[in-house]
Write an enzyme that holds these catalytic residues in place. Structure first.
Site, PDB file in Angstrom:
ATOM      1  N   ILE A  26       0.898  -1.154   0.000  1.00 35.56           N
ATOM      2  CA  ILE A  26       0.000   0.000   0.000  1.00 35.56           C
ATOM      3  C   ILE A  26       0.937   1.205   0.000  1.00 35.56           C
ATOM      4  CG2 ILE A  26      -0.198  -0.122   2.544  1.00 35.56           C
ATOM      5  CD1 ILE A  26      -2.952   1.155   2.353  1.00 35.56           C
ATOM      6  N   SER A  27       0.712   2.146  -0.917  1.00 34.47           N
ATOM      7  CA  SER A  27       1.633   3.278  -1.042  1.00 34.47           C
ATOM      8  C   SER A  27       1.648   4.105   0.238  1.00 34.47           C
ATOM      9  CB  SER A  27       1.223   4.176  -2.210  1.00 34.47           C
ATOM     10  OG  SER A  27       1.212   3.468  -3.414  1.00 34.47           O
ATOM     11  N   GLN A  28       2.772   4.781   0.440  1.00 31.43           N
ATOM     12  CA  GLN A  28       2.934   5.706   1.568  1.00 31.43           C
ATOM     13  C   GLN A  28       1.891   6.825   1.436  1.00 31.43           C
ATOM     14  OE1 GLN A  28       6.912   7.088   1.359  1.00 31.43           O
ATOM     15  NE2 GLN A  28       6.712   8.450   3.105  1.00 31.43           N
TER      16      GLN A  28
END
Ligand code: SAH
Length: 222
Positions: A67-69
């Site tokens: 999951i992207s930052q």
């Protein structure tokens, strides 16, 4: 009572995350509001990491993906320059967090994921959360000719180059945000398609994404 207290605590954590993003330079109030609304902890399956859900860090979500930052999600969303009601194509549904942020901003979202288990899990999750989005299983490299054109296209994996089909599927004046491989990591590119068909590209700093896999999966054209 306990549930209410927990909700309150999570809300506080989201508020702190929004403040941290503001400090890092995210200025669009609507993007910040959406990040403040979407419950990121729901997108991280391992509840042992609940505390970490609102820190500005990326996370494993299974199938070797992340999951992207939050900063990256906010940065890409800001760069898109969304207006409520726009039709947006996302490549790399992953956990569905970015999808939910786009939906919270009033976009009509289409999103493609090439990992079938992730696609299935995320479809269930977004349905449960009541997030409206059109999810597809397949290779996003070719976009979705059947649903084109799009006002905005957002790629959330590192592409080897700007995928031509994604530019072609933009409306005149449309914008594609895509991280493009540059040896070590990616450079964030914003590609605008003018009404005369010409294309302009600007660069917006370096990021690190999981690679975009370019192969045909999931059968026919999307
Ligand atoms: N937007 C996601 C980020 C997930 S990481 C989130 O908010 O959680 C990037 C995702 O892109 C991974 O799930 C990966 O499986 C997917 N991906 C990689 N190559 C792809 C391709 N060619 N088409 C569609 N999805 C792809």
């Amino acid at each position: 009572m306990k549930v209410v207290a927990e909700e309150y605590r999570l809300k506080g954590m989201r508020r702190q995350l929004v403040q941290a993003l503001e400090k890092r330079g995210i200025g669009d109030p609507q993007v910040l509001e959406a990040i403040g609304k979407v419950q990121r902890h729901v997108f991280i399956e391992d509840t042992a990491f609940l505390e970490k859900a609102y820190e500005d860090i990326a996370f494993p979500i299974g199938s070797g993906q992340t999951i992207s930052q939050p900063y990256t999600v906010a940065f890409q969303t800001e760069l898109l320059g969304l207006v409520r009601g726009m039709k947006v194509l996302e490549i790399g549904t992953g956990s569905g967090y970015q999808t939910a942020v786009l939906a919270a901003l009033g976009a009509k979202v289409y999103s493609i994921e090439r990992h079938r288990p992730l696609y299935l899990a995320t479809k269930r999750r977004l349905e449960k959360l009541g997030v409206r989005a059109n999810l597809f299983y397949g290779d996003g490299y070719l976009g979705s000719a059947a649903h084109a054109p799009f006002d905005r296209v957002l790629v959330t994996c590192g592409a080897p180059f700007v995928p031509p089909a994604l530019v072609e599927q933009l409306v005149p004046g449309g914008v594609l945000v895509v991280p493009v491989d540059e040896g070590d990591g990616q450079v964030m590119c914003r590609v605008t398609r003018s009404s005369d068909g010409s294309v302009q590209r600007t660069e917006h700093g370096r990021f690190r994404f999981v690679p975009m896999l370019v192969d045909r999966v999931g059968g026919g054209a999307l």
